[in-house]
Design an enzyme around this catalytic site. Structure first.
Site, PDB file in Angstrom:
ATOM      1  N   ASP A   1       1.217   2.524   3.612  1.00 26.41           N
ATOM      2  CA  ASP A   1       0.373   3.698   3.396  1.00 26.41           C
ATOM      3  C   ASP A   1       1.202   4.974   3.486  1.00 26.41           C
ATOM      4  O   ASP A   1       0.721   6.015   3.939  1.00 26.41           O
ATOM      5  CB  ASP A   1      -0.786   3.743   4.397  1.00 26.41           C
ATOM      6  CG  ASP A   1      -1.871   4.753   3.988  1.00 26.41           C
ATOM      7  OD1 ASP A   1      -1.899   5.148   2.812  1.00 26.41           O
ATOM      8  OD2 ASP A   1      -2.662   5.140   4.866  1.00 26.41           O
TER       9      ASP A   1
ATOM     10  N   HIS B   1       0.875  -1.182   0.000  1.00 24.22           N
ATOM     11  CA  HIS B   1       0.000   0.000   0.000  1.00 24.22           C
ATOM     12  C   HIS B   1       0.908   1.226   0.000  1.00 24.22           C
ATOM     13  O   HIS B   1       1.432   1.629   1.035  1.00 24.22           O
ATOM     14  CB  HIS B   1      -0.893   0.032   1.236  1.00 24.22           C
ATOM     15  CG  HIS B   1      -1.883   1.149   1.229  1.00 24.22           C
ATOM     16  ND1 HIS B   1      -3.235   0.948   1.451  1.00 24.22           N
ATOM     17  CD2 HIS B   1      -1.751   2.481   1.029  1.00 24.22           C
ATOM     18  CE1 HIS B   1      -3.863   2.114   1.387  1.00 24.22           C
ATOM     19  NE2 HIS B   1      -2.983   3.057   1.134  1.00 24.22           N
TER      20      HIS B   1
ATOM     21  N   HIS C   1     -10.624   0.859   1.297  1.00 19.92           N
ATOM     22  CA  HIS C   1     -10.485   1.854   2.361  1.00 19.92           C
ATOM     23  C   HIS C   1     -11.728   1.688   3.227  1.00 19.92           C
ATOM     24  O   HIS C   1     -12.817   2.144   2.872  1.00 19.92           O
ATOM     25  CB  HIS C   1     -10.398   3.266   1.795  1.00 19.92           C
ATOM     26  CG  HIS C   1     -10.221   4.317   2.856  1.00 19.92           C
ATOM     27  ND1 HIS C   1      -9.035   5.000   3.031  1.00 19.92           N
ATOM     28  CD2 HIS C   1     -11.072   4.783   3.811  1.00 19.92           C
ATOM     29  CE1 HIS C   1      -9.158   5.844   4.046  1.00 19.92           C
ATOM     30  NE2 HIS C   1     -10.395   5.725   4.533  1.00 19.92           N
TER      31      HIS C   1
ATOM     32  N   LYS D   1      -9.031  -0.516  -6.282  1.00 24.46           N
ATOM     33  CA  LYS D   1      -9.139   0.153  -4.991  1.00 24.46           C
ATOM     34  C   LYS D   1     -10.510   0.794  -4.822  1.00 24.46           C
ATOM     35  O   LYS D   1     -10.944   1.596  -5.655  1.00 24.46           O
ATOM     36  CB  LYS D   1      -8.046   1.229  -4.859  1.00 24.46           C
ATOM     37  CG  LYS D   1      -8.071   1.981  -3.534  1.00 24.46           C
ATOM     38  CD  LYS D   1      -7.808   1.051  -2.343  1.00 24.46           C
ATOM     39  CE  LYS D   1      -7.882   1.821  -1.018  1.00 24.46           C
ATOM     40  NZ  LYS D   1      -6.607   2.502  -0.710  1.00 24.46           N
TER      41      LYS D   1
ATOM     42  N   HIS E   1      -4.785  -0.640   5.552  1.00 30.25           N
ATOM     43  CA  HIS E   1      -4.447   0.156   6.736  1.00 30.25           C
ATOM     44  C   HIS E   1      -5.427  -0.094   7.886  1.00 30.25           C
ATOM     45  O   HIS E   1      -6.119   0.801   8.365  1.00 30.25           O
ATOM     46  CB  HIS E   1      -4.327   1.645   6.429  1.00 30.25           C
ATOM     47  CG  HIS E   1      -5.366   2.209   5.484  1.00 30.25           C
ATOM     48  ND1 HIS E   1      -6.719   2.000   5.644  1.00 30.25           N
ATOM     49  CD2 HIS E   1      -5.229   2.978   4.387  1.00 30.25           C
ATOM     50  CE1 HIS E   1      -7.371   2.625   4.688  1.00 30.25           C
ATOM     51  NE2 HIS E   1      -6.487   3.222   3.909  1.00 30.25           N
TER      52      HIS E   1
ATOM     53  N   HIS F   1       1.606   5.321  -1.639  1.00 28.68           N
ATOM     54  CA  HIS F   1       1.272   6.523  -2.416  1.00 28.68           C
ATOM     55  C   HIS F   1       2.567   7.170  -2.896  1.00 28.68           C
ATOM     56  O   HIS F   1       3.449   7.479  -2.091  1.00 28.68           O
ATOM     57  CB  HIS F   1       0.512   7.523  -1.544  1.00 28.68           C
ATOM     58  CG  HIS F   1      -0.805   7.017  -1.044  1.00 28.68           C
ATOM     59  ND1 HIS F   1      -1.981   7.195  -1.736  1.00 28.68           N
ATOM     60  CD2 HIS F   1      -1.121   6.332   0.082  1.00 28.68           C
ATOM     61  CE1 HIS F   1      -2.970   6.651  -1.060  1.00 28.68           C
ATOM     62  NE2 HIS F   1      -2.475   6.117   0.051  1.00 28.68           N
TER      63      HIS F   1
END
Length: 363
Positions: free
Chosen positions: A248, A14, A137, A100, A175, A16
Site C-alpha cells: 500500500d 497492493h 478496501h 478494486k 491492507h 499506488h
C-alpha cells in the site's frame, strides 16, 4: 556481524504509483526490489475501463528504468455503473488481474466508488463465475461509526453477507489492520485472503498520536491499537498462505501531508522489504519471510513465484534510507520507521544502492 538471506524476488500485491511526475519518480523504487505489483486504479479520474487500464499500464512501462523486468498487474476501479462485460473481457484477455472495491469516500480518490454493494451485484456475480478476484478496501463510511471500528463493521455489514451470498467470489481484504480481520480471514475455508502492509506491522496508533501528530504515519485504514498490530504480526509470520505482502505504498507530496487536512498514505516502497525482514527477525520467523513476500500472493493470483532471487543483508550499522524523493516540483517523504532497520536489499553487484534513481530525484 553481517548476515545474508537469499529469497525469491518479492511481489507487491497492493501498490499506488499515481501518474505523471510522481509515477516517473516512484516506479523505479518498486522496480528495484519487486518483480510484479498489483497497481491501484484510484487516479483522477479513476481507471474504470479496460481501455483506460491498458493506457495506464503503458505509461507505467514507459517510466520504468531501462531493461527493467518489473511487470505491473492492472486493476479496475469498481463503480455503481461498471460494465460486467468489459471487466470479464479484460480478465479473459489477461489485461486485468482484479477489480478494486472502494466504498465511496473511504480513502484517497474514492468518491467515485461504490455507494451500496447491492448496486454492483451483477458485476460481482460475473466475477464469481469467472474466478476474478475482488480487492476490497474494507471500511464502512457511515459517519456514525468510529474510524477505528470501520474495518470490523465492514466485515459484519458487508463482507460476511457477501461471502454468504457469493461463496465462489475470490476476495482479498487489502491492507488488513485488525484482529477482527485476521479472525475473519482465518475462519474462511477458501476464496478469501488478505494483504498486510509493512507499516501496519510496525506502527500502532500511539506512533501516530503520542507526543504530537505524525502526519507521515497517517494512512487509511488508520493504524490501530497494539493488540491489533500484534495480531497482524502473528498472521504475517505464521506461514498461513492466506496472508501476504501488499505494501500500500502511497506517495503524497509533503505539503499535502503536512497541512490542516493532510492526505492519507505512506510511501514505503524503497524500504518495504527491509522493514518486513526486520519484523520477521523480531518474531524469530525469518525462514517464513519468503512465503509472505514472494510466494503466497502469487499463488492466490494464479501465478508462479519468481525464478529470480534477491539478497538481503543485515549489518551492525543502521540502514539509512533517503529521506525525500523529488517528483517534478514536489517532494515525497519516505516511510521512516520508529525503530532502527539493519536490513537492506543488495543490488546485483553485492552493494546497497540507497539512491536507485538519478541523483536529482533524491534529496
Amino acid at each position: 556481524m553481517t548476515k545474508r538471506l537469499e529469497i525469491k524476488r518479492p511481489d507487491d500485491w497492493h501498490l499506488h504509483l499515481r501518474d505523471g511526475d510522481v509515477l516517473a519518480a516512484v516506479v523505479p523504487h518498486s522496480a528495484r526490489d519487486f518483480g510484479r505489483a498489483l497497481i491501484m486504479p484510484n487516479l483522477v479520474p479513476p481507471v474504470v475501463t479496460v481501455k483506460e487500464a491498458v493506457a495506464y499500464k503503458r505509461r507505467i512501462e514507459d517510466a520504468l528504468p531501462p531493461e527493467s523486468a518489473f511487470s505491473p498487474r492492472m486493476t479496475l476501479y469498481l463503480t455503481d455503473t461498471s460494465s460486467a462485460d468489459d471487466i470479464a473481457a479484460g480478465f479473459a484477455d489477461g489485461l486485468i488481474t482484479a477489480v478494486k472495491l472502494y466504498p465511496a469516500g473511504a480513502t484517497t480518490n474514492s468518491h467515485s466508488g461504490v455507494t451500496d454493494i447491492s448496486r454492483v451485484e451483477t458485476v460481482l456475480e460475473r466475477m464469481a463465475e469467472i474466478g476474478m478476484p475482488l480487492c476490497v478496501h474494507g471500511e464502512v463510511t457511515d459517519p456514525a461509526v468510529d474510524i477505528f471500528d470501520r474495518e470490523a463493521v465492514f466485515i459484519e455489514r458487508v463482507l460476511a453477507p457477501l461471502r454468504s451470498r457469493l461463496p465462489e467470489l475470490r476476495v482479498v481484504m487489502e491492507h488488513l489492520t485488525t484482529s477482527d480481520g485476521v479472525d475473519f480471514v482465518s475462519s474462511q475455508d477458501r476464496n478469501v485472503a488478505a494483504s498486510i502492509t509493512p507499516h501496519h506491522l510496525m506502527l500502532n496508533r500511539n506512533a501516530l498520536l503520542v507526543g504530537g501528530i505524525r502526519p507521515h504515519f497517517f494512512c487509511l485504514p488508520v493504524v490501530k491499537r497494539e493488540v491489533h498490530r500484534q495480531a497482524l504480526r502473528k498472521a504475517a509470520t505464521s506461514g498461513d498462505s492466506r496472508f501476504f505482502l501488499g505494501t500500500d505504498s502511497a506517495p503524497h507530496a509533503v505539503e499535502a501531508k503536512e497541512c490542516a487536512c493532510g492526505c492519507a498514505g505512506i510511501f514505503c516502497a524503497p524500504n518495504a522489504i527491509a522493514c518486513c525482514a526486520h519484523v520477521f527477525e523480531q518474531e524469530g520467523r525469518l525462514e517464513r519471510l519468503e512465503g509472505f513476500v514472494s510466494v503466497f500472493g502469487a499463488s492466490f493470483y494464479g501465478e508462479q513465484p519468481a525464478d529470480e532471487t534477491i539478497v538481503l543483508e543485515r549489518g551492525d550499522e543502521q540502514c539509512d534510507f533517503a529521506e525525500l524523493v523529488v517528483a517534478g516540483t514536489q517532494a515525497i517523504r519516505l516511510f521512516d520507521p520508529p525503530e532502527q532497520i539493519h536490513w537492506r536489499v543488495l543490488d546485483g553487484s553485492g552493494f546497497f544502492d540507497a539512491t536507485l534513481v538519478p541523483e536529482r530525484r533524491i534529496i
